[in-house]
Design an enzyme around this catalytic site. Structure first.
Site, PDB file in Angstrom:
ATOM      1  N   ALA A 418      11.192 -14.798 -36.181  1.00 21.83           N
ATOM      2  CA  ALA A 418      12.403 -14.092 -36.612  1.00 21.83           C
ATOM      3  C   ALA A 418      12.204 -13.484 -37.989  1.00 21.83           C
ATOM      4  O   ALA A 418      11.643 -14.107 -38.887  1.00 21.83           O
ATOM      5  CB  ALA A 418      13.600 -15.043 -36.625  1.00 21.83           C
ATOM      6  N   CYS A 419      12.663 -12.251 -38.136  1.00 18.76           N
ATOM      7  CA  CYS A 419      12.701 -11.597 -39.445  1.00 18.76           C
ATOM      8  C   CYS A 419      13.983 -10.779 -39.504  1.00 18.76           C
ATOM      9  O   CYS A 419      14.801 -10.829 -38.592  1.00 18.76           O
ATOM     10  CB  CYS A 419      11.469 -10.736 -39.686  1.00 18.76           C
ATOM     11  SG  CYS A 419      11.317  -9.316 -38.581  1.00 18.76           S
ATOM     12  N   ASP A 420      14.190 -10.044 -40.570  1.00 20.31           N
ATOM     13  CA  ASP A 420      15.440  -9.305 -40.750  1.00 20.31           C
ATOM     14  C   ASP A 420      15.727  -8.374 -39.586  1.00 20.31           C
ATOM     15  O   ASP A 420      16.824  -8.356 -39.039  1.00 20.31           O
ATOM     16  CB  ASP A 420      15.388  -8.488 -42.046  1.00 20.31           C
ATOM     17  CG  ASP A 420      15.938  -9.278 -43.219  1.00 20.31           C
ATOM     18  OD1 ASP A 420      16.870 -10.065 -43.020  1.00 20.31           O
ATOM     19  OD2 ASP A 420      15.412  -9.123 -44.329  1.00 20.31           O
TER      20      ASP A 420
END
Length: 508
Positions: A418-420
Protein backbone atom coordinates in the site's frame (compact mmCIF):
# COMPACT_ATOMS: atom_id res chain seq x y z
CA UNK A 1 -7.88 11.26 -6.84
CA UNK A 2 -5.44 12.10 -9.65
CA UNK A 3 -3.13 9.12 -10.06
CA UNK A 4 -5.78 6.67 -11.33
CA UNK A 5 -6.73 9.29 -13.92
CA UNK A 6 -3.29 9.48 -15.52
CA UNK A 7 -4.53 7.44 -18.53
CA UNK A 8 -7.22 10.07 -19.13
CA UNK A 9 -4.62 12.84 -18.93
CA UNK A 10 -2.44 10.95 -21.39
CA UNK A 11 -5.40 10.56 -23.77
CA UNK A 12 -6.07 14.29 -23.53
CA UNK A 13 -2.39 14.96 -24.20
CA UNK A 14 -2.52 12.81 -27.33
CA UNK A 15 -5.60 14.65 -28.63
CA UNK A 16 -3.80 17.92 -27.96
CA UNK A 17 -0.54 16.78 -29.57
CA UNK A 18 -2.22 15.75 -32.81
CA UNK A 19 -5.31 17.84 -33.42
CA UNK A 20 -5.08 21.38 -32.04
CA UNK A 21 -3.95 24.19 -34.33
CA UNK A 22 -0.33 23.86 -33.15
CA UNK A 23 -0.39 20.05 -33.18
CA UNK A 24 1.32 17.53 -35.46
CA UNK A 25 -1.78 16.90 -37.61
CA UNK A 26 -4.26 19.77 -37.04
CA UNK A 27 -7.89 18.73 -37.36
CA UNK A 28 -10.55 21.29 -36.51
CA UNK A 29 -13.26 18.67 -36.02
CA UNK A 30 -11.35 16.38 -33.68
CA UNK A 31 -9.89 19.39 -31.87
CA UNK A 32 -13.38 20.12 -30.54
CA UNK A 33 -12.90 17.16 -28.17
CA UNK A 34 -9.99 18.86 -26.38
CA UNK A 35 -11.92 21.62 -24.60
CA UNK A 36 -14.87 19.61 -23.19
CA UNK A 37 -12.48 16.78 -22.28
CA UNK A 38 -10.43 18.99 -19.98
CA UNK A 39 -13.23 21.26 -18.81
CA UNK A 40 -15.91 18.70 -18.01
CA UNK A 41 -14.78 15.08 -18.24
CA UNK A 42 -11.57 15.21 -16.21
CA UNK A 43 -12.95 17.26 -13.27
CA UNK A 44 -16.01 14.99 -13.09
CA UNK A 45 -13.79 11.90 -13.12
CA UNK A 46 -11.70 13.42 -10.32
CA UNK A 47 -14.88 14.18 -8.42
CA UNK A 48 -16.19 10.65 -8.79
CA UNK A 49 -12.93 9.11 -7.60
CA UNK A 50 -12.69 11.53 -4.68
CA UNK A 51 -16.23 10.82 -3.60
CA UNK A 52 -15.75 7.08 -4.08
CA UNK A 53 -12.69 7.08 -1.82
CA UNK A 54 -14.77 8.63 0.96
CA UNK A 55 -18.10 6.85 0.52
CA UNK A 56 -18.06 4.34 -2.31
CA UNK A 57 -20.31 4.65 -5.36
CA UNK A 58 -22.85 6.74 -3.45
CA UNK A 59 -20.16 9.25 -2.51
CA UNK A 60 -18.85 9.30 -6.08
CA UNK A 61 -22.26 10.14 -7.51
CA UNK A 62 -23.00 12.90 -5.00
CA UNK A 63 -19.46 14.30 -5.35
CA UNK A 64 -19.86 14.46 -9.14
CA UNK A 65 -23.19 16.29 -8.90
CA UNK A 66 -21.73 18.81 -6.46
CA UNK A 67 -18.64 19.37 -8.61
CA UNK A 68 -20.74 20.12 -11.68
CA UNK A 69 -22.21 22.97 -9.67
CA UNK A 70 -18.70 24.33 -9.14
CA UNK A 71 -17.92 24.06 -12.86
CA UNK A 72 -21.13 25.83 -13.87
CA UNK A 73 -20.63 28.50 -11.20
CA UNK A 74 -17.12 29.21 -12.44
CA UNK A 75 -18.35 29.52 -16.03
CA UNK A 76 -21.08 31.93 -14.91
CA UNK A 77 -18.61 34.13 -12.99
CA UNK A 78 -16.26 34.33 -15.96
CA UNK A 79 -19.13 35.13 -18.31
CA UNK A 80 -20.18 37.99 -16.02
CA UNK A 81 -16.64 39.38 -15.99
CA UNK A 82 -16.23 39.02 -19.76
CA UNK A 83 -19.30 41.20 -20.32
CA UNK A 84 -17.31 44.10 -18.85
CA UNK A 85 -14.16 43.41 -20.89
CA UNK A 86 -13.34 44.25 -24.52
CA UNK A 87 -13.80 41.46 -27.07
CA UNK A 88 -10.06 41.11 -27.63
CA UNK A 89 -9.28 40.68 -23.91
CA UNK A 90 -11.67 37.98 -22.69
CA UNK A 91 -10.95 35.63 -19.80
CA UNK A 92 -10.67 31.92 -20.59
CA UNK A 93 -12.36 29.04 -18.76
CA UNK A 94 -10.97 27.84 -15.46
CA UNK A 95 -10.78 24.06 -15.34
CA UNK A 96 -12.03 22.86 -11.98
CA UNK A 97 -9.42 20.28 -11.00
CA UNK A 98 -8.85 21.87 -7.61
CA UNK A 99 -12.58 22.53 -7.22
CA UNK A 100 -13.25 18.81 -7.74
CA UNK A 101 -10.55 17.83 -5.26
CA UNK A 102 -12.13 20.07 -2.63
CA UNK A 103 -15.85 19.70 -3.28
CA UNK A 104 -16.18 15.96 -3.99
CA UNK A 105 -14.76 14.66 -0.68
CA UNK A 106 -16.82 17.23 1.25
CA UNK A 107 -20.04 16.22 -0.52
CA UNK A 108 -19.35 12.51 -0.05
CA UNK A 109 -18.44 12.88 3.62
CA UNK A 110 -21.53 14.94 4.44
CA UNK A 111 -23.70 12.39 2.59
CA UNK A 112 -22.15 9.67 4.72
CA UNK A 113 -22.96 11.57 7.92
CA UNK A 114 -26.53 12.19 6.80
CA UNK A 115 -27.07 8.50 6.05
CA UNK A 116 -26.02 7.69 9.60
CA UNK A 117 -28.92 9.80 10.94
CA UNK A 118 -31.57 7.46 9.54
CA UNK A 119 -29.59 4.25 9.43
CA UNK A 120 -31.83 1.46 10.72
CA UNK A 121 -34.85 3.76 11.05
CA UNK A 122 -36.37 3.32 7.57
CA UNK A 123 -39.44 1.16 7.30
CA UNK A 124 -39.04 -2.02 5.27
CA UNK A 125 -39.77 -1.50 1.59
CA UNK A 126 -38.86 2.20 1.59
CA UNK A 127 -35.06 1.83 1.68
CA UNK A 128 -34.53 2.40 -2.05
CA UNK A 129 -36.89 5.37 -2.12
CA UNK A 130 -35.14 7.07 0.79
CA UNK A 131 -31.64 6.29 -0.47
CA UNK A 132 -32.29 7.57 -3.99
CA UNK A 133 -34.09 10.75 -2.99
CA UNK A 134 -31.71 11.60 -0.15
CA UNK A 135 -28.67 11.34 -2.45
CA UNK A 136 -30.42 13.34 -5.19
CA UNK A 137 -31.59 16.07 -2.82
CA UNK A 138 -28.20 16.34 -1.11
CA UNK A 139 -26.39 16.40 -4.46
CA UNK A 140 -28.72 19.23 -5.51
CA UNK A 141 -27.99 21.17 -2.30
CA UNK A 142 -24.20 20.72 -2.64
CA UNK A 143 -24.32 21.77 -6.31
CA UNK A 144 -25.99 25.04 -5.25
CA UNK A 145 -23.28 25.48 -2.63
CA UNK A 146 -20.65 24.84 -5.29
CA UNK A 147 -22.25 27.20 -7.81
CA UNK A 148 -22.04 30.25 -5.58
CA UNK A 149 -19.50 30.43 -2.73
CA UNK A 150 -17.13 27.61 -3.72
CA UNK A 151 -16.89 28.59 -7.39
CA UNK A 152 -16.04 32.14 -6.32
CA UNK A 153 -13.45 30.83 -3.85
CA UNK A 154 -11.77 28.45 -6.34
CA UNK A 155 -11.68 31.08 -9.09
CA UNK A 156 -9.99 33.46 -6.69
CA UNK A 157 -7.50 30.81 -5.61
CA UNK A 158 -6.64 29.95 -9.22
CA UNK A 159 -6.18 33.65 -9.99
CA UNK A 160 -3.75 34.00 -7.06
CA UNK A 161 -1.78 30.87 -7.97
CA UNK A 162 -1.70 31.80 -11.66
CA UNK A 163 -0.53 35.32 -10.84
CA UNK A 164 2.19 33.94 -8.56
CA UNK A 165 3.48 31.62 -11.29
CA UNK A 166 3.29 34.43 -13.85
CA UNK A 167 5.32 36.67 -11.54
CA UNK A 168 7.97 33.97 -11.08
CA UNK A 169 8.25 33.54 -14.84
CA UNK A 170 8.39 37.27 -15.59
CA UNK A 171 11.06 37.87 -12.94
CA UNK A 172 13.05 34.78 -13.98
CA UNK A 173 12.68 33.32 -10.48
CA UNK A 174 10.92 30.09 -11.47
CA UNK A 175 14.07 28.01 -10.72
CA UNK A 176 13.63 28.94 -7.06
CA UNK A 177 10.61 26.65 -6.93
CA UNK A 178 13.12 23.77 -6.75
CA UNK A 179 13.96 24.91 -3.21
CA UNK A 180 10.46 23.82 -2.22
CA UNK A 181 9.74 21.05 -4.72
CA UNK A 182 12.84 18.85 -4.30
CA UNK A 183 12.77 18.57 -0.47
CA UNK A 184 9.00 18.05 -0.55
CA UNK A 185 9.41 15.21 -3.06
CA UNK A 186 11.89 13.40 -0.83
CA UNK A 187 9.33 13.45 1.98
CA UNK A 188 6.82 11.71 -0.32
CA UNK A 189 4.80 14.83 -1.16
CA UNK A 190 5.62 14.52 -4.86
CA UNK A 191 2.13 13.47 -5.95
CA UNK A 192 0.48 16.21 -3.87
CA UNK A 193 2.73 18.88 -5.41
CA UNK A 194 2.65 17.64 -8.98
CA UNK A 195 -0.96 16.57 -9.38
CA UNK A 196 -2.50 18.79 -6.72
CA UNK A 197 -0.92 22.12 -7.75
CA UNK A 198 1.33 22.01 -10.81
CA UNK A 199 -0.92 19.88 -13.03
CA UNK A 200 -4.02 22.12 -12.69
CA UNK A 201 -1.95 25.25 -13.33
CA UNK A 202 -0.08 23.62 -16.20
CA UNK A 203 -3.30 22.47 -17.83
CA UNK A 204 -4.63 26.04 -17.67
CA UNK A 205 -1.55 27.22 -19.53
CA UNK A 206 -1.57 24.32 -22.00
CA UNK A 207 -5.24 24.82 -22.85
CA UNK A 208 -4.40 28.38 -23.94
CA UNK A 209 -0.81 28.15 -25.21
CA UNK A 210 -0.55 24.47 -26.21
CA UNK A 211 2.18 23.65 -23.67
CA UNK A 212 3.49 24.52 -20.21
CA UNK A 213 6.85 24.50 -18.45
CA UNK A 214 5.05 23.67 -15.18
CA UNK A 215 4.67 20.03 -16.21
CA UNK A 216 8.47 19.71 -15.96
CA UNK A 217 9.06 21.24 -12.53
CA UNK A 218 8.44 18.02 -10.59
CA UNK A 219 8.45 15.36 -13.31
CA UNK A 220 12.02 15.93 -14.55
CA UNK A 221 13.82 12.59 -13.94
CA UNK A 222 17.25 14.20 -14.15
CA UNK A 223 17.94 15.05 -10.48
CA UNK A 224 16.87 11.60 -9.29
CA UNK A 225 18.98 9.66 -11.76
CA UNK A 226 21.94 11.97 -11.06
CA UNK A 227 21.73 11.14 -7.34
CA UNK A 228 21.48 7.40 -7.99
CA UNK A 229 24.46 7.49 -10.36
CA UNK A 230 26.48 9.23 -7.65
CA UNK A 231 25.64 6.37 -5.27
CA UNK A 232 26.54 3.88 -8.00
CA UNK A 233 30.10 5.24 -8.24
CA UNK A 234 30.76 6.68 -4.79
CA UNK A 235 28.28 5.07 -2.39
CA UNK A 236 29.00 2.23 0.02
CA UNK A 237 27.35 -1.01 1.08
CA UNK A 238 23.83 -1.90 0.03
CA UNK A 239 23.11 1.63 -1.19
CA UNK A 240 25.85 1.34 -3.80
CA UNK A 241 24.83 -2.18 -4.78
CA UNK A 242 21.17 -1.30 -5.32
CA UNK A 243 21.63 2.15 -6.91
CA UNK A 244 22.13 0.98 -10.55
CA UNK A 245 18.86 -0.96 -10.56
CA UNK A 246 17.08 1.92 -8.87
CA UNK A 247 18.43 4.32 -11.50
CA UNK A 248 16.95 2.23 -14.32
CA UNK A 249 13.57 2.02 -12.59
CA UNK A 250 13.53 5.73 -11.82
CA UNK A 251 14.71 7.02 -15.21
CA UNK A 252 12.86 4.67 -17.54
CA UNK A 253 10.04 3.47 -15.30
CA UNK A 254 9.30 6.93 -13.94
CA UNK A 255 8.95 5.82 -10.30
CA UNK A 256 10.73 8.66 -8.53
CA UNK A 257 10.02 7.25 -5.07
CA UNK A 258 12.91 4.79 -5.42
CA UNK A 259 15.53 7.52 -4.93
CA UNK A 260 13.89 9.13 -1.90
CA UNK A 261 15.43 6.71 0.66
CA UNK A 262 18.90 7.40 -0.74
CA UNK A 263 18.44 11.12 -0.13
CA UNK A 264 17.02 10.52 3.34
CA UNK A 265 20.08 8.44 4.27
CA UNK A 266 22.11 11.65 4.01
CA UNK A 267 19.79 14.70 3.97
CA UNK A 268 22.56 17.07 2.87
CA UNK A 269 22.17 15.43 -0.56
CA UNK A 270 18.93 17.35 -0.95
CA UNK A 271 21.18 20.32 -1.80
CA UNK A 272 22.35 18.39 -4.87
CA UNK A 273 18.75 17.67 -5.86
CA UNK A 274 17.79 21.34 -5.49
CA UNK A 275 20.73 22.43 -7.63
CA UNK A 276 19.90 19.86 -10.29
CA UNK A 277 16.21 20.75 -10.32
CA UNK A 278 16.96 24.48 -10.59
CA UNK A 279 19.37 23.77 -13.46
CA UNK A 280 16.68 21.93 -15.38
CA UNK A 281 14.12 24.69 -14.84
CA UNK A 282 16.60 27.37 -15.89
CA UNK A 283 17.46 25.47 -19.06
CA UNK A 284 13.81 25.16 -20.03
CA UNK A 285 13.17 28.84 -19.27
CA UNK A 286 16.06 29.99 -21.43
CA UNK A 287 15.42 27.62 -24.35
CA UNK A 288 11.63 27.38 -24.26
CA UNK A 289 11.29 23.78 -23.08
CA UNK A 290 7.71 22.72 -22.27
CA UNK A 291 5.33 19.75 -22.36
CA UNK A 292 1.85 19.52 -23.87
CA UNK A 293 0.42 17.52 -20.96
CA UNK A 294 1.59 15.98 -17.67
CA UNK A 295 4.38 13.42 -17.94
CA UNK A 296 3.12 10.69 -15.68
CA UNK A 297 4.84 8.65 -14.54
CA UNK A 298 7.92 10.88 -14.60
CA UNK A 299 9.83 8.66 -17.01
CA UNK A 300 12.11 9.96 -19.73
CA UNK A 301 9.83 8.08 -22.13
CA UNK A 302 6.75 9.97 -20.90
CA UNK A 303 8.64 13.28 -20.90
CA UNK A 304 9.76 12.89 -24.52
CA UNK A 305 6.30 11.68 -25.59
CA UNK A 306 4.65 14.81 -24.17
CA UNK A 307 7.29 17.30 -25.34
CA UNK A 308 5.86 20.17 -27.38
CA UNK A 309 6.88 20.70 -31.00
CA UNK A 310 10.16 22.56 -31.22
CA UNK A 311 11.07 21.87 -27.55
CA UNK A 312 12.85 18.52 -27.83
CA UNK A 313 16.37 19.92 -27.64
CA UNK A 314 15.56 22.12 -24.65
CA UNK A 315 13.72 19.41 -22.72
CA UNK A 316 16.32 16.68 -23.30
CA UNK A 317 19.15 19.09 -22.48
CA UNK A 318 17.37 20.12 -19.26
CA UNK A 319 17.20 16.47 -18.16
CA UNK A 320 20.87 15.86 -19.01
CA UNK A 321 22.13 19.01 -17.29
CA UNK A 322 20.00 18.53 -14.17
CA UNK A 323 21.31 14.96 -13.87
CA UNK A 324 24.90 16.12 -14.38
CA UNK A 325 24.71 18.90 -11.78
CA UNK A 326 23.09 16.62 -9.20
CA UNK A 327 25.66 13.90 -9.92
CA UNK A 328 28.63 16.25 -9.50
CA UNK A 329 27.44 17.82 -6.24
CA UNK A 330 26.28 14.51 -4.77
CA UNK A 331 29.59 12.89 -5.71
CA UNK A 332 31.54 15.56 -3.85
CA UNK A 333 29.34 15.10 -0.77
CA UNK A 334 29.61 11.30 -0.83
CA UNK A 335 33.38 11.32 -1.36
CA UNK A 336 33.90 13.89 1.40
CA UNK A 337 32.01 11.75 3.90
CA UNK A 338 33.12 8.33 2.64
CA UNK A 339 35.63 7.60 5.41
CA UNK A 340 33.20 8.64 8.13
CA UNK A 341 30.43 6.56 6.55
CA UNK A 342 32.62 3.45 6.43
CA UNK A 343 33.49 3.83 10.10
CA UNK A 344 29.84 4.37 10.95
CA UNK A 345 28.87 1.20 9.09
CA UNK A 346 31.52 -0.72 10.98
CA UNK A 347 30.05 0.49 14.27
CA UNK A 348 26.54 -0.39 13.10
CA UNK A 349 27.81 -3.81 12.08
CA UNK A 350 29.22 -4.57 15.51
CA UNK A 351 26.05 -3.33 17.18
CA UNK A 352 23.91 -5.38 14.80
CA UNK A 353 25.85 -8.57 15.57
CA UNK A 354 25.50 -8.02 19.31
CA UNK A 355 21.79 -7.28 19.02
CA UNK A 356 21.26 -10.39 16.89
CA UNK A 357 23.06 -12.54 19.45
CA UNK A 358 20.99 -11.03 22.26
CA UNK A 359 17.74 -11.76 20.45
CA UNK A 360 18.91 -15.28 19.63
CA UNK A 361 19.40 -15.89 23.36
CA UNK A 362 22.53 -18.01 23.03
CA UNK A 363 26.05 -17.82 21.67
CA UNK A 364 26.72 -18.57 18.02
CA UNK A 365 29.99 -19.44 16.34
CA UNK A 366 28.85 -17.74 13.18
CA UNK A 367 28.03 -14.52 15.01
CA UNK A 368 31.32 -14.66 16.91
CA UNK A 369 33.13 -14.98 13.60
CA UNK A 370 31.30 -11.98 12.25
CA UNK A 371 32.21 -9.96 15.33
CA UNK A 372 35.85 -10.93 14.92
CA UNK A 373 35.86 -9.53 11.41
CA UNK A 374 34.31 -6.21 12.47
CA UNK A 375 35.32 -3.48 10.04
CA UNK A 376 37.38 -5.81 7.85
CA UNK A 377 34.77 -7.21 5.51
CA UNK A 378 32.40 -4.50 4.32
CA UNK A 379 30.41 -6.99 2.27
CA UNK A 380 29.08 -8.58 5.47
CA UNK A 381 27.82 -5.32 6.93
CA UNK A 382 24.54 -5.58 5.11
CA UNK A 383 23.95 -9.12 6.45
CA UNK A 384 24.01 -7.84 10.02
CA UNK A 385 21.86 -4.87 9.09
CA UNK A 386 19.36 -7.28 7.56
CA UNK A 387 19.28 -9.26 10.76
CA UNK A 388 18.43 -6.15 12.72
CA UNK A 389 15.94 -5.08 10.06
CA UNK A 390 14.05 -8.35 10.51
CA UNK A 391 13.75 -7.68 14.23
CA UNK A 392 11.93 -4.40 13.60
CA UNK A 393 8.83 -5.67 11.78
CA UNK A 394 5.83 -3.60 12.76
CA UNK A 395 3.26 -5.37 14.89
CA UNK A 396 -0.40 -5.56 13.90
CA UNK A 397 -3.32 -7.02 15.77
CA UNK A 398 -3.33 -10.02 13.44
CA UNK A 399 0.22 -11.05 14.36
CA UNK A 400 2.93 -10.64 16.94
CA UNK A 401 6.69 -10.61 17.30
CA UNK A 402 8.37 -13.72 18.68
CA UNK A 403 12.12 -13.53 19.00
CA UNK A 404 12.24 -11.04 16.14
CA UNK A 405 10.12 -13.12 13.78
CA UNK A 406 6.54 -12.59 12.67
CA UNK A 407 3.99 -15.16 13.75
CA UNK A 408 0.30 -15.02 13.06
CA UNK A 409 -2.86 -16.68 14.27
CA UNK A 410 -4.42 -16.80 10.80
CA UNK A 411 -3.23 -17.96 7.39
CA UNK A 412 -1.56 -15.34 5.22
CA UNK A 413 -3.19 -15.65 1.81
CA UNK A 414 -3.62 -12.03 0.73
CA UNK A 415 -0.61 -9.69 0.88
CA UNK A 416 -1.12 -6.04 -0.02
CA UNK A 417 1.49 -3.40 -0.79
CA UNK A 418 0.00 0.00 0.00
CA UNK A 419 1.10 3.53 -0.81
CA UNK A 420 -0.66 6.87 -1.25
CA UNK A 421 -1.84 6.27 -4.78
CA UNK A 422 -1.71 2.48 -4.97
CA UNK A 423 0.54 2.71 -8.03
CA UNK A 424 4.21 3.36 -8.72
CA UNK A 425 6.34 2.24 -5.78
CA UNK A 426 3.79 -0.19 -4.31
CA UNK A 427 3.34 -1.86 -7.70
CA UNK A 428 7.09 -2.29 -7.92
CA UNK A 429 7.30 -3.77 -4.41
CA UNK A 430 4.42 -6.14 -5.12
CA UNK A 431 6.18 -7.36 -8.26
CA UNK A 432 9.41 -8.05 -6.34
CA UNK A 433 7.68 -10.03 -3.58
CA UNK A 434 5.41 -11.85 -6.05
CA UNK A 435 8.50 -13.17 -7.85
CA UNK A 436 10.12 -14.24 -4.57
CA UNK A 437 7.01 -16.14 -3.49
CA UNK A 438 6.77 -17.79 -6.91
CA UNK A 439 10.39 -18.95 -6.69
CA UNK A 440 9.67 -20.34 -3.21
CA UNK A 441 7.06 -22.63 -4.76
CA UNK A 442 4.04 -21.11 -2.98
CA UNK A 443 1.03 -20.91 -5.27
CA UNK A 444 -1.90 -20.00 -3.02
CA UNK A 445 -0.82 -16.52 -1.93
CA UNK A 446 -1.86 -13.36 -3.79
CA UNK A 447 0.24 -10.19 -3.77
CA UNK A 448 -1.44 -6.99 -4.93
CA UNK A 449 -0.93 -3.24 -4.62
CA UNK A 450 -3.54 -0.74 -3.44
CA UNK A 451 -3.96 2.82 -2.28
CA UNK A 452 -4.02 3.07 1.51
CA UNK A 453 -7.52 4.55 1.32
CA UNK A 454 -8.71 1.35 -0.39
CA UNK A 455 -7.39 -1.08 2.23
CA UNK A 456 -10.02 -3.31 3.79
CA UNK A 457 -10.41 -6.40 5.98
CA UNK A 458 -9.45 -8.76 3.15
CA UNK A 459 -5.74 -8.06 3.67
CA UNK A 460 -3.90 -10.58 5.83
CA UNK A 461 -0.54 -8.78 5.67
CA UNK A 462 0.08 -5.18 4.61
CA UNK A 463 3.48 -3.80 3.59
CA UNK A 464 4.02 -0.04 3.61
CA UNK A 465 6.84 2.45 3.78
CA UNK A 466 7.69 3.56 7.29
CA UNK A 467 5.95 6.92 7.04
CA UNK A 468 2.66 5.35 6.00
CA UNK A 469 2.32 2.40 8.38
CA UNK A 470 0.17 4.18 10.96
CA UNK A 471 -2.33 5.22 8.30
CA UNK A 472 -2.43 1.71 6.89
CA UNK A 473 -3.01 0.22 10.34
CA UNK A 474 -6.03 2.47 10.85
CA UNK A 475 -7.50 1.30 7.54
CA UNK A 476 -6.82 -2.41 8.11
CA UNK A 477 -6.39 -2.97 11.86
CA UNK A 478 -6.65 -6.77 11.78
CA UNK A 479 -3.77 -7.32 9.36
CA UNK A 480 -0.11 -7.87 10.12
CA UNK A 481 1.71 -4.65 9.21
CA UNK A 482 5.28 -4.62 7.95
CA UNK A 483 7.26 -1.42 7.49
CA UNK A 484 10.07 -1.08 4.97
CA UNK A 485 12.45 1.71 4.03
CA UNK A 486 12.61 0.84 0.37
CA UNK A 487 10.05 -1.08 -1.65
CA UNK A 488 12.70 -2.28 -4.07
CA UNK A 489 14.90 -4.59 -2.01
CA UNK A 490 13.93 -4.78 1.66
CA UNK A 491 15.30 -7.82 3.53
CA UNK A 492 11.92 -8.12 5.25
CA UNK A 493 10.58 -9.68 2.05
CA UNK A 494 12.58 -12.81 2.88
CA UNK A 495 10.88 -12.95 6.28
CA UNK A 496 7.47 -12.74 4.63
CA UNK A 497 8.38 -15.44 2.11
CA UNK A 498 9.59 -17.71 4.91
CA UNK A 499 6.36 -17.14 6.83
CA UNK A 500 4.07 -18.04 3.94
CA UNK A 501 6.26 -20.96 2.91
CA UNK A 502 6.15 -22.42 6.43
CA UNK A 503 2.36 -22.06 6.46
CA UNK A 504 2.15 -23.65 3.02
CA UNK A 505 4.27 -26.63 4.11
CA UNK A 506 2.14 -27.12 7.24
CA UNK A 507 -1.09 -27.10 5.26
CA UNK A 508 0.26 -29.68 2.84
Amino acid sequence: MIMPLIPALIAWGIFTAFFIEKGWTPNAQLATIVGPFIHYLLPILIAYLGGHIVYGVRGGVVGSIATFGVIAGSDYLIAQINETLPADNQLGEINMFIGAMIMAPIAAWTMKQLDKLWDGKIRAGFEMLVNMFSAGIWGFAMAILGFYPLAWLINGLMDVLGAAVGWLVETNLLPLTSVLIEPAKVFFLNNAINHGVLTPLGIEQASQDGSSILFLLEANPGPGVGLLLAFTFFGIGAARASAPGAAIIQFFGGIHEVYFPYALMKPVLIVALIAGGATGVTTNMLLGGALRAPAAPGSIVAVVAQTANGSYFAVILSVVLSAAVTFLIASVILRASRKRDLLAEADQFSEAVSKTAANKGKSSAALDALRASDGKDRATVRSAEDAVDRLETEEGTGGQLDGGRVVTTKPVRNIVFACDAGMGSSAMGASVLRNKIKKAGVADVTVVNKAIANLDDSADLVITQNQLTDRARRQSPDAIHVSVDNFMNSPKYDEVVELVRDQHDESH
